[in-house]
Design an enzyme around this catalytic site. Structure first.
Site, PDB file in Angstrom:
ATOM      1  N   ARG A   2       0.490   6.770   3.856  1.00 63.10           N
ATOM      2  CA  ARG A   2       0.034   7.035   5.223  1.00 63.10           C
ATOM      3  C   ARG A   2       1.220   6.961   6.170  1.00 63.10           C
ATOM      4  O   ARG A   2       2.055   6.066   6.052  1.00 63.10           O
ATOM      5  CB  ARG A   2      -1.004   5.972   5.614  1.00 63.10           C
ATOM      6  CG  ARG A   2      -2.400   6.333   5.212  1.00 63.10           C
ATOM      7  CD  ARG A   2      -3.365   5.225   5.499  1.00 63.10           C
ATOM      8  NE  ARG A   2      -3.375   4.780   6.889  1.00 63.10           N
ATOM      9  CZ  ARG A   2      -4.312   3.999   7.401  1.00 63.10           C
ATOM     10  NH1 ARG A   2      -5.302   3.575   6.663  1.00 63.10           N
ATOM     11  NH2 ARG A   2      -4.254   3.621   8.660  1.00 63.10           N
ATOM     12  N   ARG A  12       0.845  -1.207   0.000  1.00 62.10           N
ATOM     13  CA  ARG A  12       0.000   0.000   0.000  1.00 62.10           C
ATOM     14  C   ARG A  12       0.884   1.262   0.000  1.00 62.10           C
ATOM     15  O   ARG A  12       0.618   2.212  -0.715  1.00 62.10           O
ATOM     16  CB  ARG A  12      -0.916  -0.015   1.234  1.00 62.10           C
ATOM     17  CG  ARG A  12      -1.904   1.109   1.284  1.00 62.10           C
ATOM     18  CD  ARG A  12      -3.119   0.754   2.110  1.00 62.10           C
ATOM     19  NE  ARG A  12      -2.944   0.998   3.531  1.00 62.10           N
ATOM     20  CZ  ARG A  12      -3.857   0.732   4.453  1.00 62.10           C
ATOM     21  NH1 ARG A  12      -4.996   0.180   4.112  1.00 62.10           N
ATOM     22  NH2 ARG A  12      -3.642   0.989   5.720  1.00 62.10           N
TER      23      ARG A  12
HETATM   24  P1  AMP Z   1      -7.504   2.937  10.493  1.00 65.12           P
HETATM   25  O1  AMP Z   1      -7.564   3.830   9.306  1.00 65.12           O
HETATM   26  O2  AMP Z   1      -8.830   2.355  10.863  1.00 65.12           O
HETATM   27  O3  AMP Z   1      -6.415   1.888  10.377  1.00 65.12           O
HETATM   28  O4  AMP Z   1      -7.092   3.867  11.745  1.00 65.12           O
HETATM   29  C1  AMP Z   1      -5.872   4.562  11.764  1.00 65.12           C
HETATM   30  C2  AMP Z   1      -5.547   4.962  13.206  1.00 65.12           C
HETATM   31  O5  AMP Z   1      -6.556   5.843  13.715  1.00 65.12           O
HETATM   32  C3  AMP Z   1      -5.506   3.807  14.201  1.00 65.12           C
HETATM   33  O6  AMP Z   1      -4.247   3.144  14.207  1.00 65.12           O
HETATM   34  C4  AMP Z   1      -5.779   4.542  15.520  1.00 65.12           C
HETATM   35  O7  AMP Z   1      -4.628   5.240  15.969  1.00 65.12           O
HETATM   36  C5  AMP Z   1      -6.808   5.585  15.096  1.00 65.12           C
HETATM   37  N1  AMP Z   1      -8.204   5.071  15.221  1.00 65.12           N
HETATM   38  C6  AMP Z   1      -9.032   4.743  14.204  1.00 65.12           C
HETATM   39  N2  AMP Z   1     -10.210   4.298  14.681  1.00 65.12           N
HETATM   40  C7  AMP Z   1     -10.114   4.337  16.026  1.00 65.12           C
HETATM   41  C8  AMP Z   1     -11.006   3.984  17.087  1.00 65.12           C
HETATM   42  N3  AMP Z   1     -12.221   3.459  16.848  1.00 65.12           N
HETATM   43  N4  AMP Z   1     -10.572   4.156  18.366  1.00 65.12           N
HETATM   44  C9  AMP Z   1      -9.352   4.680  18.635  1.00 65.12           C
HETATM   45  N5  AMP Z   1      -8.465   5.015  17.689  1.00 65.12           N
HETATM   46  C10 AMP Z   1      -8.834   4.852  16.379  1.00 65.12           C
END
Ligand code: AMP
Length: 197
Positions: free
Chosen positions: A141, A129
């Site tokens: 990212r 990615r």
């Molecule tokens: P993701 O895009 O879902 O992989 O999220 C990226 C980052 O955002 C994660 O590694 C967390 O640091 C934060 N994050 C996303 N969703 C949550 C959640 N529901 N609770 C807490 N942190 C979150």
């Protein structure tokens, strides 16, 4: 029936890819807490700056803030027919809060799609990615690097995976476990089958 669908699985499992397809098929919004946080980071708000640090470390943003975000977002009109949750809940506290929120409206989660993918495949996908983003002239990212990814995976195992046991106790019939190692098309077909059933 209102589709309240939870896409559950480790980072890199393909939840976002499948959510994009499902939202078009079902005409319901894709609610990704990760996307919401990245927007806050891009806006450069005080909260965004704080979230950025936590995200770079592969940790979790506070339950209270995340729950508030989801509560506000799901109250919007475009969620009347349902919505797809991607990346939420990520802790048992968030799962409890979601249950309480749904109960207030006499609603329940209609489907939990549990993505199973092995760790090595996840690491390879995340590396790809990041490479694809660079090849397309985009910035990858900040949390798609091997160190942060290892921590994101550890956070998933410690804090997020226990949610599955919680749902297995409370609503086992809504859970469909799919092989996230299969192709995008195959996974998509499995999910469509589960939702139609
Ligand atoms: P993701 O895009 O879902 O992989 O999220 C990226 C980052 O955002 C994660 O590694 C967390 O640091 C934060 N994050 C996303 N969703 C949550 C959640 N529901 N609770 C807490 N942190 C979150």
């Amino acid at each position: 029936m209102k589709h309240i669908i939870l896409l559950f699985g480790p980072p890199g499992a393909g939840k976002g890819t499948q959510a994009t397809r499902l939202k078009d098929k079902l005409s319901i919004p894709h609610l990704s807490t990760g996307d919401m946080l990245r927007e806050a980071v891009a806006e450069g708000t005080t909260f965004g700056k704080m979230a950025e640090i936590v995200m770079k470390e592969g940790g979790l943003v506070s339950d209270e803030i995340i729950i508030g975000m989801i509560r506000q977002r799901t109250a919007k009109e475009d969620c009347n027919k349902g919505y797809l949750l991607d990346g939420f809940p990520r802790t048992v506290e968030q799962a409890d809060a979601l249950d309480a929120m749904l109960q207030e409206n006499n609603e329940t989660i209609s489907h939990i799609i549990n993505f199973e993918v092995d760790d090595e495949a996840l690491k390879a996908r995340i590396a790809r990615r990041a490479e694809d983003a660079i090849a397309a002239g985009q910035t990858p990212r900040k949390d798609d690097n091997p160190e942060t990814f290892a921590q994101r995976l550890a956070t998933y195992r410690e804090q997020t995976l226990p949610i599955l046991a919680y749902y297995r106790n409370t609503q086992p019939n809504t859970i469909t476990t799919i092989n996230g190692m299969a192709s995008i098309e195959e996974v998509n077909a499995e999910i469509n089958g589960a939702i139609a059933a």
